[in-house]
Design a protein around this motif. Structure first.
Motif, PDB file in Angstrom:
ATOM      1  N   TYR A 392       0.848  -1.204   0.000  1.00  0.00           N
ATOM      2  CA  TYR A 392       0.000   0.000   0.000  1.00  0.00           C
ATOM      3  C   TYR A 392       0.883   1.254   0.000  1.00  0.00           C
ATOM      4  N   THR A 393       1.883   1.262   0.879  1.00  0.00           N
ATOM      5  CA  THR A 393       2.776   2.410   0.988  1.00  0.00           C
ATOM      6  C   THR A 393       3.638   2.570  -0.263  1.00  0.00           C
ATOM      7  N   GLY A 394       4.252   1.496  -0.714  1.00  0.00           N
ATOM      8  CA  GLY A 394       5.170   1.575  -1.846  1.00  0.00           C
ATOM      9  C   GLY A 394       4.501   1.985  -3.142  1.00  0.00           C
ATOM     10  N   SER A 395       3.392   1.332  -3.480  1.00  0.00           N
ATOM     11  CA  SER A 395       2.703   1.677  -4.723  1.00  0.00           C
ATOM     12  C   SER A 395       2.132   3.084  -4.651  1.00  0.00           C
ATOM     13  N   GLY A 396       1.636   3.477  -3.462  1.00  0.00           N
ATOM     14  CA  GLY A 396       1.078   4.814  -3.298  1.00  0.00           C
ATOM     15  C   GLY A 396       2.123   5.903  -3.445  1.00  0.00           C
ATOM     16  N   ILE A 397       3.297   5.700  -2.851  1.00  0.00           N
ATOM     17  CA  ILE A 397       4.356   6.699  -2.962  1.00  0.00           C
ATOM     18  C   ILE A 397       4.809   6.838  -4.410  1.00  0.00           C
ATOM     19  N   SER A 398       5.032   5.719  -5.088  1.00  0.00           N
ATOM     20  CA  SER A 398       5.459   5.775  -6.491  1.00  0.00           C
ATOM     21  C   SER A 398       4.448   6.522  -7.346  1.00  0.00           C
ATOM     22  N   TYR A 399       3.195   6.165  -7.185  1.00  0.00           N
ATOM     23  CA  TYR A 399       2.127   6.773  -7.974  1.00  0.00           C
ATOM     24  C   TYR A 399       2.036   8.275  -7.720  1.00  0.00           C
ATOM     25  N   ASN A 400       2.186   8.682  -6.477  1.00  0.00           N
ATOM     26  CA  ASN A 400       1.930  10.077  -6.113  1.00  0.00           C
ATOM     27  C   ASN A 400       3.160  10.966  -6.190  1.00  0.00           C
ATOM     28  N   VAL A 401       4.357  10.425  -6.014  1.00  0.00           N
ATOM     29  CA  VAL A 401       5.554  11.229  -6.288  1.00  0.00           C
ATOM     30  C   VAL A 401       5.616  11.527  -7.788  1.00  0.00           C
ATOM     31  N   ALA A 402       5.224  10.546  -8.587  1.00  0.00           N
ATOM     32  CA  ALA A 402       5.152  10.778 -10.033  1.00  0.00           C
ATOM     33  C   ALA A 402       4.179  11.897 -10.368  1.00  0.00           C
ATOM     34  N   SER A 403       3.155  12.077  -9.525  1.00  0.00           N
ATOM     35  CA  SER A 403       2.186  13.144  -9.778  1.00  0.00           C
ATOM     36  C   SER A 403       2.816  14.523  -9.648  1.00  0.00           C
ATOM     37  N   ILE A 404       3.827  14.647  -8.794  1.00  0.00           N
ATOM     38  CA  ILE A 404       4.533  15.927  -8.673  1.00  0.00           C
ATOM     39  C   ILE A 404       5.404  16.159  -9.901  1.00  0.00           C
ATOM     40  N   ILE A 405       6.163  15.125 -10.274  1.00  0.00           N
ATOM     41  CA  ILE A 405       7.101  15.259 -11.387  1.00  0.00           C
ATOM     42  C   ILE A 405       6.365  15.394 -12.725  1.00  0.00           C
ATOM     43  N   GLY A 406       5.292  14.616 -12.881  1.00  0.00           N
ATOM     44  CA  GLY A 406       4.644  14.560 -14.180  1.00  0.00           C
ATOM     45  C   GLY A 406       3.376  15.353 -14.330  1.00  0.00           C
ATOM     46  N   ALA A 407       2.684  15.661 -13.213  1.00  0.00           N
ATOM     47  CA  ALA A 407       1.369  16.291 -13.340  1.00  0.00           C
ATOM     48  C   ALA A 407       1.291  17.664 -12.706  1.00  0.00           C
ATOM     49  N   ALA A 408       1.802  17.828 -11.504  1.00  0.00           N
ATOM     50  CA  ALA A 408       1.634  19.091 -10.783  1.00  0.00           C
ATOM     51  C   ALA A 408       2.177  20.268 -11.573  1.00  0.00           C
ATOM     52  N   VAL A 409       3.325  20.063 -12.203  1.00  0.00           N
ATOM     53  CA  VAL A 409       3.968  21.165 -12.917  1.00  0.00           C
ATOM     54  C   VAL A 409       3.632  21.196 -14.403  1.00  0.00           C
TER      55      VAL A 409
END
Length: 455
Positions: A392-409
């Motif tokens: 739960y932690t690992g997949s969630g972190i990967s998915y959501n850190v990618a959201s900063i790099i790929g989506a937020a900006v």
């Protein structure tokens, strides 16, 4: 394990959970979460620059609105750590309920917020706070829904089972943009000519945010009737839970965290370019480096997006079948290469001097088709990278850190790039992001046959 029902092996006396309930519970939650997220994305272009930020330069107000839009992506990794801790310690079911409530309450409150004219800078501050809370909720939602689907899947059909929560994304998008379109037509609102005191700007835009409470109630009803997943229940039974999932996953699975993050980057960058940024570009909010503004009406543009998102929805189940047939890694390598080619065609397709509704629809359909193909297998490959006790932690972190790099900006960077360098360089930006995903995919092994009970 039966395809029609899944028994809770931690409590064998309980009747098996019907497969249909698991499908609905995994899909309805993400549909609600993405509905909440997308109504904010739509309002970030149309409503918030006018009502929540000081009047002045139009592009500056839009960039400020996109900045609050991106704030949720900063919150998402925090949410993945917070909810991931409880998801790996307490269980998938209870954590899914908590993430849904967090997202739903924040979205409802946005519909009640005062505007800048009423309370000054407190208005954007409150908007930013609620946006942060939205991000916290979504940070815990996706991985829980993905695990609910994958940890109850039949052997050999895990990518197919995992695509159901992914299907919630286009469904949420359809409901969000469809609701705004109905309001625009029903209230006779024109984004280019209507005054800021128009009924839509005064109260109409609030309706989707407030109506989300109904959808949350439905989602809670379905999820409260679930039992724990058999894979997690087995880990509990064997005493294999860890006290600090975050510390454990960083210590033992940091390579998977990095790879999973960049595997997701191209998907996020693609989606927020062909949904959020393209609205501002297509409706003429931002001038291209050539000095040409597009002039597609806002309502017309939403109609084009609603057509294109149907291709997104259709390709998600197709990707699930193909990922089970050919493997996650091989299939995603092909799709990611196609995203690179798509990015390099931006200048040709989106030339503002020759843009028509037809060429914009063509662009949106291509982007949404690729989005469905790349997004579908993500809820299989990311959980499969991690062992049960930190999944739960690992997949969630990967998915959501990618959201900063790929989506937020992405909307912010694309808005700046198109104004200074032209639309072709936005495509180059997407292609570079996709190249990082190609490298990450080459760095991992195929996960199709991984045993999810492994700890």
């Amino acid at each position: 394990m039966s395809e029609s029902a899944v028994r809770n092996i931690d409590h064998p006396e309980q009747p098996p959970v019907p497969r249909s309930r698991i499908v609905i519970a995994s899909m309805v939650g993400t549909s609600i979460e993405f509905f909440d997220f997308y109504i904010y994305a739509t309002a970030a272009v149309l409503v918030f620059p006018v009502l929540f930020f000081p009047s002045g330069d139009e592009t500056a107000a839009l960039l400020s609105s996109f900045a609050t839009f991106g704030l949720a992506f900063v919150a998402r990794p925090i949410g993945s750590v917070l909810f991931g801790h409880f998801g790996d310690r307490v269980g998938r079911k209870a954590t899914l309920v908590g993430s849904l409530l967090t997202m739903g309450i924040a979205t409802f409150v946005i519909g009640l917020l005062p505007t800048y004219d009423s309370v000054g800078y407190l208005a954007p501050a409150l908007l930013a706070l609620m946006r942060f809370c939205q991000g916290l909720g979504l940070g815990g939602e996706w991985s829980g829904a993905a695990l609910l689907a994958t940890e109850t899947a039949e052997k050999g059909k895990r990518a197919w089972a995992a695509m159901w929560p992914q299907l919630g994304a286009p469904i949420g998008f359809l409901f969000a943009n469809g609701t705004f379109l109905l309001l625009i037509y029903g209230l006779d609102f024109d984004a280019k000519t209507s005054a800021s005191d128009h009924a839509f700007m005064t109260w109409g835009w609030r309706i989707p945010f407030l109506a989300s409470a109904i959808m949350v109630a439905v989602g809670l009803y379905v999820r409260l009737k679930l039992t724990e997943t058999p894979v997690f229940a087995k880990a509990v039974e064997e005493g294999k839970k860890v006290k600090a999932p975050l510390a454990e996953v960083v210590k033992s699975n940091w390579r998977e965290l990095v790879a999973g993050t960049f595997i997701m980057v191209a998907t996020y960058t693609l989606f927020y370019i062909v949904t959020t940024w393209i609205i501002s570009y297509g409706t003429g909010k931002v001038t291209d480096a050539s000095g040409v503004k597009l002039s597609i009406g806002y309502a017309d543009f939403l109609e084009l997006q609603l057509i294109a998102v149907l291709f997104f929805a259709a390709c998600v189940p197709i990707s699930g079948r193909l990922a089970d047939l050919f493997g996650r890694r091989a299939f995603l390598l092909v799709v990611t290469a196609a995203i690179i080619v798509f990015g390099l065609c931006f200048e040709l397709i989106l030339d503002p001097s020759s843009m028509t509704d037809g060429t914009m629809l063509f662009f949106l359909v291509l982007g949404m088709t690729l989005m469905g193909l790349t997004f579908g297998p993500m809820s299989a490959i990311l959980p499969e990278l991690f062992p049960t006790n930190v999944r739960y932690t690992g997949s969630g972190i990967s998915y959501n850190v990618a959201s900063i790099i790929g989506a937020a900006v992405a909307p912010f960077i694309a808005t700046w790039i198109v104004a200074d360098f032209g639309v072709g360089w936005v495509g180059v930006y997407l292609a570079v992001a996709a190249c990082t995903t190609l490298i990450a995919l080459f760095s991992v092994r195929e996960t199709k046959t991984v045993d999810l009970t492994e700890v």
